[in-house]
Motif scaffolding. Structure first.
Motif, PDB file in Angstrom:
ATOM      1  N   PRO A 144      30.820  36.713  43.149  1.00 40.37           N
ATOM      2  CA  PRO A 144      30.769  35.292  43.539  1.00 40.37           C
ATOM      3  C   PRO A 144      31.568  34.399  42.597  1.00 40.37           C
ATOM      4  O   PRO A 144      32.206  33.437  43.037  1.00 40.37           O
ATOM      5  N   ALA A 145      31.551  34.735  41.303  1.00 38.98           N
ATOM      6  CA  ALA A 145      32.284  33.895  40.358  1.00 38.98           C
ATOM      7  C   ALA A 145      33.789  33.973  40.605  1.00 38.98           C
ATOM      8  O   ALA A 145      34.499  32.955  40.604  1.00 38.98           O
ATOM      9  N   ARG A 146      34.301  35.199  40.823  1.00 35.85           N
ATOM     10  CA  ARG A 146      35.734  35.352  41.071  1.00 35.85           C
ATOM     11  C   ARG A 146      36.133  34.725  42.399  1.00 35.85           C
ATOM     12  O   ARG A 146      37.210  34.156  42.536  1.00 35.85           O
ATOM     13  N   LEU A 147      35.251  34.819  43.392  1.00 35.83           N
ATOM     14  CA  LEU A 147      35.545  34.225  44.690  1.00 35.83           C
ATOM     15  C   LEU A 147      35.580  32.703  44.581  1.00 35.83           C
ATOM     16  O   LEU A 147      36.435  32.029  45.154  1.00 35.83           O
ATOM     17  N   SER A 148      34.647  32.138  43.825  1.00 39.53           N
ATOM     18  CA  SER A 148      34.635  30.688  43.623  1.00 39.53           C
ATOM     19  C   SER A 148      35.869  30.239  42.869  1.00 39.53           C
ATOM     20  O   SER A 148      36.470  29.197  43.177  1.00 39.53           O
ATOM     21  N   ALA A 149      36.281  31.062  41.885  1.00 43.95           N
ATOM     22  CA  ALA A 149      37.482  30.718  41.123  1.00 43.95           C
ATOM     23  C   ALA A 149      38.713  30.755  42.013  1.00 43.95           C
ATOM     24  O   ALA A 149      39.625  29.926  41.873  1.00 43.95           O
ATOM     25  N   LEU A 150      38.768  31.707  42.946  1.00 45.44           N
ATOM     26  CA  LEU A 150      39.890  31.803  43.872  1.00 45.44           C
ATOM     27  C   LEU A 150      39.954  30.559  44.751  1.00 45.44           C
ATOM     28  O   LEU A 150      41.029  29.980  44.956  1.00 45.44           O
ATOM     29  N   ALA A 151      38.815  30.144  45.297  1.00 43.92           N
ATOM     30  CA  ALA A 151      38.784  28.952  46.144  1.00 43.92           C
ATOM     31  C   ALA A 151      39.244  27.716  45.367  1.00 43.92           C
ATOM     32  O   ALA A 151      40.004  26.880  45.879  1.00 43.92           O
ATOM     33  N   GLU A 152      38.787  27.606  44.135  1.00 45.24           N
ATOM     34  CA  GLU A 152      39.192  26.465  43.320  1.00 45.24           C
ATOM     35  C   GLU A 152      40.679  26.541  42.993  1.00 45.24           C
ATOM     36  O   GLU A 152      41.378  25.513  42.988  1.00 45.24           O
ATOM     37  N   HIS A 153      41.179  27.755  42.730  1.00 48.37           N
ATOM     38  CA  HIS A 153      42.590  27.946  42.422  1.00 48.37           C
ATOM     39  C   HIS A 153      43.470  27.559  43.601  1.00 48.37           C
ATOM     40  O   HIS A 153      44.607  27.094  43.419  1.00 48.37           O
ATOM     41  N   LEU A 154      42.961  27.713  44.809  1.00 47.65           N
ATOM     42  CA  LEU A 154      43.711  27.359  46.013  1.00 47.65           C
ATOM     43  C   LEU A 154      43.560  25.893  46.376  1.00 47.65           C
ATOM     44  O   LEU A 154      44.075  25.461  47.410  1.00 47.65           O
ATOM     45  N   GLY A 155      42.846  25.164  45.552  1.00 49.16           N
ATOM     46  CA  GLY A 155      42.668  23.743  45.809  1.00 49.16           C
ATOM     47  C   GLY A 155      41.580  23.442  46.804  1.00 49.16           C
ATOM     48  O   GLY A 155      41.573  22.354  47.412  1.00 49.16           O
ATOM     49  N   ASP A 210      47.992  45.058  36.885  1.00 49.19           N
ATOM     50  CA  ASP A 210      47.746  43.907  36.032  1.00 49.19           C
ATOM     51  C   ASP A 210      49.033  43.279  35.513  1.00 49.19           C
ATOM     52  O   ASP A 210      49.025  42.551  34.525  1.00 49.19           O
ATOM     53  N   ASP A 211      50.169  43.584  36.165  1.00 49.77           N
ATOM     54  CA  ASP A 211      51.409  43.017  35.661  1.00 49.77           C
ATOM     55  C   ASP A 211      51.524  41.551  36.066  1.00 49.77           C
ATOM     56  O   ASP A 211      50.802  41.072  36.927  1.00 49.77           O
ATOM     57  N   GLY A 212      52.457  40.874  35.469  1.00 50.76           N
ATOM     58  CA  GLY A 212      52.621  39.453  35.751  1.00 50.76           C
ATOM     59  C   GLY A 212      53.698  39.178  36.763  1.00 50.76           C
ATOM     60  O   GLY A 212      54.141  38.030  36.890  1.00 50.76           O
ATOM     61  N   GLY A 213      54.158  40.197  37.484  1.00 51.18           N
ATOM     62  CA  GLY A 213      55.197  40.022  38.478  1.00 51.18           C
ATOM     63  C   GLY A 213      54.654  39.491  39.786  1.00 51.18           C
ATOM     64  O   GLY A 213      53.539  38.955  39.874  1.00 51.18           O
ATOM     65  N   PRO A 214      55.449  39.635  40.879  1.00 48.33           N
ATOM     66  CA  PRO A 214      55.025  39.095  42.182  1.00 48.33           C
ATOM     67  C   PRO A 214      53.729  39.719  42.695  1.00 48.33           C
ATOM     68  O   PRO A 214      52.923  39.026  43.314  1.00 48.33           O
ATOM     69  N   VAL A 215      53.520  41.008  42.451  1.00 43.28           N
ATOM     70  CA  VAL A 215      52.287  41.631  42.938  1.00 43.28           C
ATOM     71  C   VAL A 215      51.079  41.036  42.233  1.00 43.28           C
ATOM     72  O   VAL A 215      50.051  40.739  42.853  1.00 43.28           O
ATOM     73  N   GLY A 216      51.171  40.863  40.917  1.00 49.01           N
ATOM     74  CA  GLY A 216      50.067  40.256  40.193  1.00 49.01           C
ATOM     75  C   GLY A 216      49.768  38.848  40.680  1.00 49.01           C
ATOM     76  O   GLY A 216      48.599  38.459  40.801  1.00 49.01           O
ATOM     77  N   TRP A 217      50.832  38.069  40.951  1.00 49.80           N
ATOM     78  CA  TRP A 217      50.623  36.699  41.459  1.00 49.80           C
ATOM     79  C   TRP A 217      49.931  36.734  42.821  1.00 49.80           C
ATOM     80  O   TRP A 217      49.011  35.948  43.080  1.00 49.80           O
ATOM     81  N   LEU A 218      50.369  37.631  43.706  1.00 49.46           N
ATOM     82  CA  LEU A 218      49.755  37.740  45.035  1.00 49.46           C
ATOM     83  C   LEU A 218      48.290  38.156  44.937  1.00 49.46           C
ATOM     84  O   LEU A 218      47.440  37.673  45.704  1.00 49.46           O
ATOM     85  N   LEU A 219      47.984  39.031  43.994  1.00 47.86           N
ATOM     86  CA  LEU A 219      46.593  39.457  43.820  1.00 47.86           C
ATOM     87  C   LEU A 219      45.724  38.309  43.317  1.00 47.86           C
ATOM     88  O   LEU A 219      44.594  38.104  43.795  1.00 47.86           O
ATOM     89  N   ARG A 220      46.244  37.540  42.360  1.00 48.58           N
ATOM     90  CA  ARG A 220      45.460  36.434  41.812  1.00 48.58           C
ATOM     91  C   ARG A 220      45.199  35.363  42.850  1.00 48.58           C
ATOM     92  O   ARG A 220      44.163  34.688  42.819  1.00 48.58           O
ATOM     93  N   HIS A 221      46.114  35.208  43.797  1.00 50.74           N
ATOM     94  CA  HIS A 221      45.951  34.169  44.815  1.00 50.74           C
ATOM     95  C   HIS A 221      45.333  34.697  46.105  1.00 50.74           C
ATOM     96  O   HIS A 221      45.300  33.990  47.111  1.00 50.74           O
TER      97      HIS A 221
END
Length: 779
Positions: A144-155, A210-221
């Protein structure tokens, strides 16, 4: 009888089936034959059977590409769904296909609220239409915490409820403008990653999560998810938005075109006719070889490699064609094992009738057998997975899927038309459109093999379906025979006999003349005209078969406009004069001759030393070798001996033709059960209607009654002429409710008319579990 009307929407497939009319239910049972064998006892049982995994899989396997794409579209859209929404997502008008899917009971509901049967999603697999799992299924793995963080990250603000948070994220990704704005904020390479997963498999390999490339960005968002370690998957909502709301890039609404080479009118037909004639000729020659020689059955069954090679040499073809001829003759019931202690492959009793028919009729029998066969003869000689060689006339060369594929393949050729030859690749593409779930490398290999066999048999010519093949495919054997008869030249009843002991047939001979000539002469060459050559061995073959010299010469005299040349007449008379001078019998064996001098020559001939000859009498010699060996040895040194029976008469092969005692068809798969007729299905649906309109709780109950009580109620019904509801245990042990009009009751047997079934029937009273009189209707 029609279905009872309903105003409310059906709550299940069973409810949907109950409101369909009788014709629709009968059509369903015919379209999905597995539902009708055995016939279900009621509508509820039909619905249960129609939603089993095996039955749904069979139904999906029958769908063409457009219908299957519509099913995939239904599988990814939220339910219930409208036809307009399905058409919009598919990219073409889906109404016709939706109606077809409803007739197959794969779709149910109201016209504005359609549902796909649940099992269809399981059969389609995890990624229908190449789309990944719904975002909600992927996000539920996050805390739930990660899901809430995702929603907040998406504005989306702070959302405490995980379910609502997942729904809001999915709604955001379903908005093209919002998704586009989000992607513009990503690093380079983001779109390339999404494009690779968009129209192919939605799953990709990515060990460095866990890389910082495009795949990592897509996963975080949340635009990619991790279904399992080392893998990423594109969520369904994201893919649909990137696809523009479409489930398929190209709707398969039309069959692939054929751009093959044009074919001149008439060329293909005559090529097919020539192949058909050759197929009949080679089959006839094979049966002659099997009758004259011994084709031993292998210990493991089938025809061995050496025996097949002998057949190929005798027919003057390669072993691949010889295997096809052997398998075709067996499939047509013309060649089978004789069932002896040391079995061999011999002609069956059906050969005699087949040989008397015209060439077109004989071809139709062969082609019909090929159409219904599951044997792929070109597999003979190939190796199986264990490295063993596949032998002819064994189950190793059976492919059950090839039976339906033959008709599908010819049907596609028929659809192409007679003026253009489709390539193998084009036919495979059309077959993929016809039945995409059956596609694959194994099917494509069978297509190539079956095309070769169809061309050899004359079903096709120059890559085009022939007119006889078209007629045979439609089930009109008489039309196929007539069509081939028009293409083949008229049989001729004459020969051109020449002084060099050859005969020229200017065309196909009549069956009677062909049999006589082929028995007394060997084929030297074939073409527009066939050249035969007479020799001592061939003439002796005719004499061994029971033809006398006078009969043979009379046949040739009648067939030759210029009479019989003197050299040929001398040859026949000379062979006939020597035929039977020496006779071989079984004593281990013995030789007998009217002229003692003839036997004296044999005794001193060193070439016969292995036979162990010794004199028993002036006109009789004994031999240590068996009779067939003695016959072959004497013939090799130029004599013309004849076999003799125990009564001193000549044994002529024409009087003792080898025949298999009975046709025993080989089968690697059990025979399909008989499908009920349309009348039987309509009768079953009528019984369902009666059962559906039967007693319900609160109206008439059918409690268990003692047999004597049931008898009393039935007697009252017979006397008063009242109808009764009866609980009855059928042959399967199932208790069913039936509406009967009793006629007589005697000896524990009730004769009555059952509603929904024609005529009177008899019922055993001991099977009756309960009886209730139908209430009389007051005026």
């Amino acid at each position: 009888m029609k279905a009872r009307g309903r105003r409310e929407a059906p709550r299940s497939l069973a409810d949907d089936l109950r409101v369909r009319d009788d014709a629709e239910l009968v059509a369903l049972l015919q379209a999905r034959a597995d539902l009708a064998v055995p016939v279900p006892p009621d509508v509820g049982s039909l619905a249960v059977r129609a939603t089993t995994r095996a039955s749904v899989q069979r139904a999906l396997d029958q769908l063409d590409a457009p219908a299957l794409q519509v099913v995939e579209t239904l599988a990814v859209l939220p339910e219930p769904v409208t036809p307009t929404a399905v058409s919009r997502a598919w990219g073409a008008d889906a109404r016709e296909h939706l109606a077809s899917l409803r007739r197959l009971a794969l779709v149910w509901g109201t016209p504005r609220a359609l549902r796909l049967v649940r099992v269809a999603r399981e059969v389609l697999g995890e990624h229908p239409a190449g789309l990944g799992p719904p975002l909600a299924d992927l996000l539920e793995r996050r805390s739930p915490a990660r899901l809430s963080a995702l929603a907040e990250h998406l504005g989306l603000g702070e959302i405490g409820d995980p379910v609502r948070a997942a729904a809001e994220v999915a709604r955001t990704f379903s908005d093209p403008d919002a998704l586009e704005a989000l992607l513009r904020t990503g690093p380079p390479g983001v779109r390339e990653v999404l494009d690779r997963l968009l129209w192919g498999s939605p799953v990709g390999e990515h060990p460095g999560l866990d890389d910082g490339g495009p795949v990592g960005w897509l996963l975080r968002h949340g635009l990619l998810a991790v279904p399992e370690p080392g893998r990423v998957v594109l969520p369904r909502e994201v893919a649909l938005t990137l696809r523009g709301g479409r489930t398929h890039r190209h709707p398969a609404s039309t069959s692939p075109p054929v751009l093959g080479e044009p074919v001149r009118p008439g060329v293909a037909e005559h090529a097919a006719a020539g192949s058909a004639s050759d197929a009949v000729r080679l089959t006839t020659e094979l049966l002659g070889v099997a009758e004259r020689t011994t084709l031993t059955v292998r210990r493991a069954g089938g025809l061995g490699v050496r025996e097949l090679r002998r057949v190929a040499v005798a027919l003057d073809v390669d072993e691949a064609v010889a295997a096809l001829v052997v398998e075709l003759a067996n499939a047509a019931g013309l060649l089978d094992a004789d069932g002896e202690e040391s079995p061999s492959w011999v002609p069956t009793h059906a050969v005699d009738d087949w040989a008397e028919q015209t060439v077109p009729a004989r071809w139709a029998a062969l082609a019909t057998a090929w159409l219904g066969s599951d044997v792929v003869a070109s597999l003979v000689g190939t190796r199986d997975r264990s490295g063993g060689v596949r032998a002819a006339l064994t189950d190793d060369v059976r492919r059950p899927s090839s039976t339906a594929l033959r008709r599908d393949l010819l049907a596609e050729l028929a659809g192409v038309g007679p003026d253009r030859a489709a390539t193998r690749e084009e036919l495979i593409a059309r077959l993929d459109h016809r039945s995409p779930r059956r596609a694959g490398p194994g099917r494509d290999d069978l297509v190539a093999r079956l095309l070769q066999e169809a061309a050899w048999l004359g079903l096709t010519g120059q890559g085009v379906l022939s007119a006889p093949g078209q007629a045979l495919l439609s089930g009109d054997t008489a039309a196929a025979v007539d069509s081939l008869g028009e293409l083949l030249p008229e049989p001729v009843d004459h020969l051109l006999l020449q002084a060099d002991l050859t005969a020229v047939a200017p065309g196909p001979l009549t069956p009677e003349l062909a049999a006589a000539v082929e028995q007394a002469a060997d084929v030297e060459s074939r073409g527009t005209a066939t050249v035969y050559r007479f020799g001592a061995d061939s003439v002796r073959r005719a004499l061994d078969a029971g033809t006398t010299a006078d009969e043979l010469l009379a046949t040739l005299e009648e067939a030759s406009p210029n009479g019989v040349p003197q050299p040929l007449s001398y040859l026949v008379r000379d062979v006939a004069r020597r035929h039977g001078l020496v006779r071989v019998g079984r004593a281990s064996s013995f030789l007998r001759a009217e002229d003692p001098a003839a036997l004296e020559e044999l005794l001193v001939d060193r070439r016969l030393a292995t036979l162990g000859l010794r004199r028993l009498a002036p006109t009789v010699l004994a031999a240590d070798a068996e009779g067939p060996v003695v016959l072959d040895t004497l013939r090799r040194i130029g004599l013309a001996p004849a076999a003799e029976g125990s009564d001193g008469t000549l044994l002529l092969t024409g009087r003792t033709a080898k025949r298999a005692p009975a046709r025993r068809r080989r089968s690697a798969t059990p025979a399909a059960p008989r499908t009920p007729s349309t009348d039987e299905l309509a009768e079953a649906v009528g019984r369902w209607r009666v059962a559906e309109s039967g007693p319900r709780p609160g109206s008439i109950d059918l409690p268990y009654l003692e047999p004597r009580v049931s008898l009393e109620v039935l007697r009252d019904a017979v006397t008063s002429g009242r109808s009764v509801w009866v609980g009855y245990v059928d042959e399967t042990g199932r208790t069913t409710r039936r509406l009967l009009e009793p006629i007589t009751l005697s000896g524990g047997r009730l004769t009555a008319v059952e509603a929904g079934r024609p005529g009177t029937r008899t019922y055993s009273v001991h099977r009756v579990t309960g009886v209730a009189l139908v209430p009389e209707v007051e005026d």
